[in-house]
Design a protein around this motif. Structure first.
Motif, PDB file in Angstrom:
ATOM      1  N   LEU A  28       0.821  -1.213   0.000  1.00 28.93           N
ATOM      2  CA  LEU A  28       0.000   0.000   0.000  1.00 28.93           C
ATOM      3  C   LEU A  28       0.853   1.260   0.000  1.00 28.93           C
ATOM      4  CD1 LEU A  28      -2.854  -0.990   2.497  1.00 28.93           C
ATOM      5  CD2 LEU A  28      -2.975  -0.866   0.007  1.00 28.93           C
ATOM      6  N   PHE A  29       1.998   1.204   0.683  1.00 31.10           N
ATOM      7  CA  PHE A  29       2.886   2.360   0.724  1.00 31.10           C
ATOM      8  C   PHE A  29       3.806   2.431  -0.500  1.00 31.10           C
ATOM      9  CE2 PHE A  29       1.535   2.655   5.086  1.00 31.10           C
ATOM     10  CZ  PHE A  29       1.672   4.002   5.390  1.00 31.10           C
ATOM     11  N   GLY A  30       3.647   1.485  -1.431  1.00 30.73           N
ATOM     12  CA  GLY A  30       4.452   1.510  -2.644  1.00 30.73           C
ATOM     13  C   GLY A  30       5.887   1.113  -2.441  1.00 30.73           C
ATOM     14  N   HIS A  31       6.177   0.446  -1.311  1.00 30.53           N
ATOM     15  CA  HIS A  31       7.554   0.051  -1.021  1.00 30.53           C
ATOM     16  C   HIS A  31       8.013  -1.096  -1.906  1.00 30.53           C
ATOM     17  CE1 HIS A  31      11.213  -0.694   1.170  1.00 30.53           C
ATOM     18  NE2 HIS A  31      10.822  -1.911   1.483  1.00 30.53           N
ATOM     19  N   MET A  32       7.081  -1.917  -2.375  1.00 29.50           N
ATOM     20  CA  MET A  32       7.411  -3.005  -3.279  1.00 29.50           C
ATOM     21  C   MET A  32       6.254  -3.212  -4.244  1.00 29.50           C
ATOM     22  SD  MET A  32       6.917  -6.431  -0.925  1.00 29.50           S
ATOM     23  CE  MET A  32       8.373  -6.046   0.049  1.00 29.50           C
ATOM     24  N   SER A  33       6.524  -3.927  -5.337  1.00 27.88           N
ATOM     25  CA  SER A  33       5.488  -4.201  -6.323  1.00 27.88           C
ATOM     26  C   SER A  33       4.689  -5.434  -5.916  1.00 27.88           C
ATOM     27  CB  SER A  33       6.117  -4.430  -7.698  1.00 27.88           C
ATOM     28  OG  SER A  33       6.863  -5.645  -7.699  1.00 27.88           O
TER      29      SER A  33
END
Length: 361
Positions: free
Chosen positions: A321-326
């Motif tokens: 959700l935080f865009g830290h990984m795909s």
């Protein structure tokens, strides 16, 4: 042992004391909101975690944190956030979602910039214009604090940046604010810039001219802009020869844990609908089910396509959700019922989640 609560401005101090009221450990719970791709999400921040030296390694900080998490869940909060040391908070469900970003800017930029402008010290009358520029810059990012003068947050034990640093302003001939910069004080080890706002490209040029001259006055051959890659000033600096750095610093990594999955997914539903708005409806799942080891939640994003399911751990979902990984990095291997890859990339893009340094706690 017992817990004592002390209410403050936007915060609650939790203290664990013994029968003689000696402090064993303490922390604060901050009530706030963060920007999340154009909407505001309520979160609780854990701040000021401290145990006196004589009482360390006895589990008192653990008791405080477990108690604070229980209070947040009872208060029906959806997300808890903190800045802390890795390899400790993971045992409470927190996972890293924000690194430290740095842009190193050197003096060789100098010849192409305008003359140094007149810079003013911050005045309370500048606050409204600064807040307007800040909101304009960050509201479509993930992680910046929502700054609301009507609902201030004043921790009992603030970090150095919350009360430190200098704000300098740029104004036009009519004394209208056209830009501002928040940077470290003159005696700081590094000349660090933690926030910049400007109304246009010309104002950015003038802010940069000031910063390079100020770094020379401080006998530095560079300054550091501690800003994420999608910050407007950071993107502006890409036109120059600069050095970008991403680090996971000890005691400063942003960490989060989801407390109420259904609540946060419901709040983020408008974000997901916005992300897929340009995709044909038959390619978008009619219902996307997100399943973790604790619960499942259905996401309705206006599609007419085949229903899909994502099976993922709660920790990995937080990072997703935080865009830290795909999504490809996050999902369980062998999952056969995922949305199409192009849909996954749109729903869960890689992002640069970030909370500006003056708001860290």
């Amino acid at each position: 042992m017992r817990f004592i609560h002390r209410s403050g401005i936007g915060t609650t101090l939790i203290q664990l004391v013994d029968e003689h009221k000696h402090l064993l450990s303490r922390l604060e719970i901050l009530k706030m909101k963060i920007w999340f791709s154009g909407i505001q999400i309520p979160v609780c921040g854990i701040a000021g975690v401290y145990t006196p030296p004589n009482f360390r390694h006895r589990g008192y900080a653990r008791k405080c944190l477990e108690y604070a998490l229980r209070l947040q869940q009872e208060d029906k909060q959806c997300l808890s956030f903190l800045f802390g040391t890795p390899n400790f908070y993971e045992k409470f469900g927190y996972v890293l979602v924000m690194p430290w970003y740095g842009v190193y800017v050197y003096h060789r930029l100098w010849p192409i910039l305008p003359h140094e402008p007149r810079i003013y010290d911050y005045s309370p009358s500048d606050e409204e214009a600064i807040l307007r520029l800040y909101r304009q810059n960050v509201r479509f990012q993930v992680g910046p604090l929502v700054r609301d003068p009507q609902n201030p947050i004043k921790p009992f034990f603030p970090t150095a940046w919350r009360n430190g640093g200098l704000i300098r302003t740029l104004k036009d001939r009519q004394k209208n604010l056209t830009g501002y910069v928040w940077h470290s004080e003159a005696n700081a080890k590094e000349f660090e810039i933690v926030e910049v706002g400007a109304v246009d490209r010309t104002s950015l040029d003038l802010v940069l001219a000031y910063l390079l001259n100020e770094s020379k006055r401080r006998l530095k051959n560079y300054f550091i802009a501690a800003l994420p890659p999608d910050d407007p000033f950071s993107m502006y600096l890409k036109r120059f020869e600069t050095k970008y750095v991403v680090q996971w610093k000890q005691s400063s990594g942003g960490m989060a844990t989801i407390l109420n999955l259904k609540d946060i997914i419901k709040r983020l539903e408008p974000v997901f609908c916005q992300r897929v708005r340009l995709i044909r409806s038959d390619l978008i799942p009619k219902v996307l089910t997100i399943s973790t080891e604790k619960e499942s939640v259905s996401l309705h994003i206006g599609g007419t396509g085949t229903e899909s399911e994502i099976k993922i751990s709660l920790k990995m979902l937080t990072q997703l959700l935080f865009g830290h990984m795909s999504l490809d990095e996050s999902v369980r291997s062998g999952e056969k019922n995922l949305p199409k890859p192009e849909i996954c990339e749109v729903l869960f893009p890689r992002l640069h989640a970030f909370t500006y340094l003056k708001d860290r706690y």
